[in-house]
Scaffold this motif. Structure first.
Motif: not given
Lengths: 475, 301
Positions: A68-69, A61-62, A58-59, A75-76, A65-66, A72-73, A80
């Protein structure tokens, strides 16, 4: 290179004598056994590690996800920087990224009056600062609004009005706390007072071309001061807000701008607001407010009643204004896009308590003045289809009681209640433009000699355009 | 024998205990974020949702009740990308709550941490209500929701570290179910691939991109501008060269324009929930996607 060496060594071993071969084979077998043993240990260790990893899946996975976030940041951010010229991070662009949000209001009217619009309301002289369009075509006040966070603790705003007569006036210039918490906000500088409902609303957001009579007569359309405001919101599911202001008393409603030469505060204002929802379609806010001011030792040039005598008067003493206000808004399912309704009403009472000097240039007779006057308005606005709104307003002032004592013989304010009916229709092709037609039946003047009310038909055509940053309006 | 003092003390104790165990106070700008917070925080959060699926989030007013709820919020979750620009700044300025100011963990604008589509190359108000940061209706992007969940869990843990294990477990569970659902939606929505549609406003662009629908035009001549008869007639003309098979509007939009066009084009007009709560079926983020896909599939049958 190393592989070649190992290969050569293996080849040499194999071409060695047969006798040595058996012994060497045993040695190799033993080595392999050793290797197998150590590998098994390592595999066991790896298996244990895997078990641990599974336990903290679980840890993991968190953090995945982070990751990935943040990816994504990135990426954006990357996209830009990919985009061409304007967004490309040139040094100038990064400087301008901190520029305040800027919005500009353009406002213009065409007015048609039967009588001279500069004539005052009988018995109530509007103080300075009111926005009253004149005859013919004229631009109203163009407003320039700049606002930004200052740092993590404050935000600042400036609102400059460019008046049609080529003057610049600072309507609001204040800094406000953002980090106090516990429901507290402190604002310091020049700002429109929080009393009442429409007082803090700028002219471009009004629902009619002009301010109500009571706001013009008692508050100078938008009463503002230089000072400090403290607001507190209670931790409740409905809005309960308290506010207090102290200031220099820059404006003395009824007298216009005042030059002060004093250390202490000359004005105090208090207000309380209560508001909430009634189901998903309706919401309301009610409020009460109080303003008190001292004129200072030398008094203020008193505009009220001036019109009647044509002489200069002076008032020295205290003024108190009490008011109550309410606003109710409705939209089907709370979606105002197609249809919505808004009702607002305010009532104010003003009291003067002090000395009144009649005709400072001639007779200079001074005696006590005690006056209690009131006024109110009620207005309703209905958007019946997208872009189109109609509205009606009734406003009136009550002459109340004015005790001039010894001066009564020289100056008797008429027992006259000014009133006005207004109708408007406006077209709002977007959130940024508004074109409005307004008709007012004005009954605010009296012929002093005959006691007859002087009626006037007033017609206005107005545009209001807002450019730049999308403003957030108050309820 | 209970004296009034005892009763008072007992009441106070209950009050204090309630305060101590008070759930995390979360203010969400729209129902999709309310649903996501429910998934990740469960009973740990008490959630206020500022708008409904029958409201255009762009046109909300800074109502007194919003200021009141923002005052007590530990966390504010909004879309961002200027969607709430007309009211949220006023709500936050009035609330006197330092926890929800920009840069604090208690203020999350989801659009700022997920990739966005339809980012305009240049912006000008003459183009209508364009969003410089791209299409803000990110609730229909499965990838965007997955990223939002990760960031939201991180924020929840920062604000309420005592609940870390629960947030992590819930996130792992949500992500697993979300990934499975995403695969299922891709499978179920396969017949929608390449289907040409017109939508009222660009509410569903992320969903169309995910499922491969082809967005031919909007009923709005320009973003945020209500459909005009001239524009609708133009759409009827275009039908000959580039026929569409569905006309889609969101739950808060008037059916007039889409139904007029549907009649003239002889294709179905379809209402989709703008967000959670926009239809009877769309009760949470999962069923929101289910409902949208099923509505499109059955309209095409």
């Amino acid at each position: 290179m190393r592989h070649t060496l190992i290969a050569a060594a293996v080849a040499l071993a194999w071409v060695g004598p047969a006798m040595a071969q058996n012994a060497e084979l045993d040695q190799i077998r033993r080595d392999i056994e050793d290797l197998r043993g150590s590998y098994e240990a390592r595999i066991k260790a790896l298996e244990d590690k895997l078990k641990d990893a599974e336990a903290s899946a679980a840890k993991a996975q968190v953090s995945a996800a982070q990751a990935e976030a943040s990816a994504a940041k990135a990426e954006t951010a990357a996209s830009r920087t990919d985009t061409p010229a304007p967004q490309a991070a040139a040094p100038t662009a990064s400087q301008s990224a901190f520029n305040p949000a800027i919005s500009l209001i353009l406002n213009g009217t065409w007015g048609r009056f039967g009588n001279d619009p500069t004539t005052r309301i009988t018995g109530f002289a509007p103080s300075g600062g009111e926005v009253s369009p004149g005859r013919g075509a004229s631009i109203g006040e163009s407003e320039l609004f700049l606002s930004s966070s200052i740092d993590p603790y404050f935000r600042g705003s400036l609102l400059v009005a460019l008046t049609p007569d080529n003057a610049v006036s600072v309507e609001e210039a204040y800094a406000e706390t953002t980090a106090l918490g516990q429901g507290f906000t402190i604002k310091a500088g020049r700002f429109f007072s929080g009393l009442g409902y429409l007082n803090a609303v700028h002219a471009h957001a009004w629902d009619f071309v002009d301010a109500s009579l009571v706001q013009r007569a008692f508050l100078g359309a938008n009463y503002g001061d230089d000072g400090v405001q403290v607001r507190w919101v209670a931790p409740l599911p409905v809005l309960l807000q308290f506010g207090a202001e102290v200031g220099r008393g820059r404006e003395f409603p009824g007298a216009g701008g005042v030059v002060r030469n004093q250390n202490g505060p000359e004005s105090r204002a208090f207000f309380v607001k209560l508001g909430g929802d009634i189901g998903p379609s309706s919401s309301y806010q009610v409020g009460a407010s109080h303003l008190q001011q001292r004129s200072g030792q030398n008094g203020v040039a008193f505009l009220d009643y001036d019109d009647l005598s044509g002489v200069n008067n002076r008032f020295s003493g205290r003024q108190r204004i009490n008011g109550v206000d309410m606003v109710y808004k409705w939209a089907p399912d709370g979606n105002p896009t197609y249809r919505n309704f808004k009702f607002a009403a305010e009532w104010y009472q003003r009291q003067y308590d002090g000395d009144f000097t009649f005709d400072t240039a001639g007779l200079a007779a001074t005696d006590a003045l005690a006056a209690r006057q009131s006024g109110w308005y009620a207005q309703a606005i209905y958007q019946f289809m997208p872009y189109w709104r109609v509205g009606g307003r009734y406003d009136q002032l009550s002459h109340g009681t004015v005790a001039l004592n010894a001066n009564a013989a020289r100056l008797a304010p008429p027992a006259f209640n000014p009133k006005r009916y207004s109708l408007m229709v406006d077209w709002n092709p977007s959130e940024f433009s508004r074109i409005r037609l307004q008709y007012s039946r004005d009954l605010t003047r009296q012929n002093i000699a005959t006691g007859e009310t002087i009626g006037d038909n007033q017609l206005f055509l107005q545009y209001i355009f807002s450019l730049g940053a999308h403003g957030a309006h108050q309820f | 024998m209970k004296t009034p003092i005892d009763v008072l003390m007992a009441t106070l104790l209950v009050f204090v205990t309630t305060l101590a165990h008070a759930a995390l106070d979360v203010f969400t700008c729209s129902p999709e974020w309310g649903s996501l917070v429910t998934e990740l925080a469960g009973p740990r959060a008490s959630i206020f949702v500022a708008t409904t699926a029958l409201q255009d989030v762009h046109r909300i007013q800074a109502r007194p009740s919003l200021i009141a709820h923002a005052r007590t919020a530990d966390l504010v979750v909004c879309t961002g990308a200027d969607l709430e620009v007309g009211w949220m700044p006023m709500v936050r300025n009035q609330a006197g709550n330092e926890r929800i100011q920009a840069g604090k963990p208690g203020f999350l604008e989801v659009a700022s941490i997920v990739p966005r589509i339809e980012v305009p190359a240049s912006v000008d108000r003459a183009l209508g209500d364009v969003h410089p940061m791209g299409n803000p209706h990110i609730q229909f992007g499965p990838k965007q929701i997955r990223l939002a969940a990760g960031e939201l869990a991180r924020r929840l843990i920062r604000i309420d570290p005592a609940g870390e294990v629960e947030y992590q477990t819930r996130l792992a569970d949500f992500t697993r179910r979300w990934d499975a659902a995403t695969q299922r939606w891709a499978r179920e929505g396969a017949p929608l691939q390449g289907v040409a549609v017109i939508q009222h406003h660009k509410n569903f662009s992320y969903l169309f991109e995910f499922l491969g629908l082809r967005q031919v035009n909007s009923l709005e001549p320009k973003p945020g501008v209500e459909p005009t008869s001239a524009h609708l007639r133009e759409l009827v003309e275009n039908q000959k060269s580039d026929p569409v098979r569905l006309i889609i509007r969101a739950s808060y939009q008037s059916p007039d324009a889409s139904e007029w066009l549907a009649q003239h084009l002889s294709v179905p007009a379809l209402m989709l929930p703008a967000t959670v709560g926009g239809s009877e079926g769309a009760t949470n983020l999962f069923t929101l996607f289910d409902d949208c896909i099923h509505r499109m599939l059955s309209a095409l049958k």
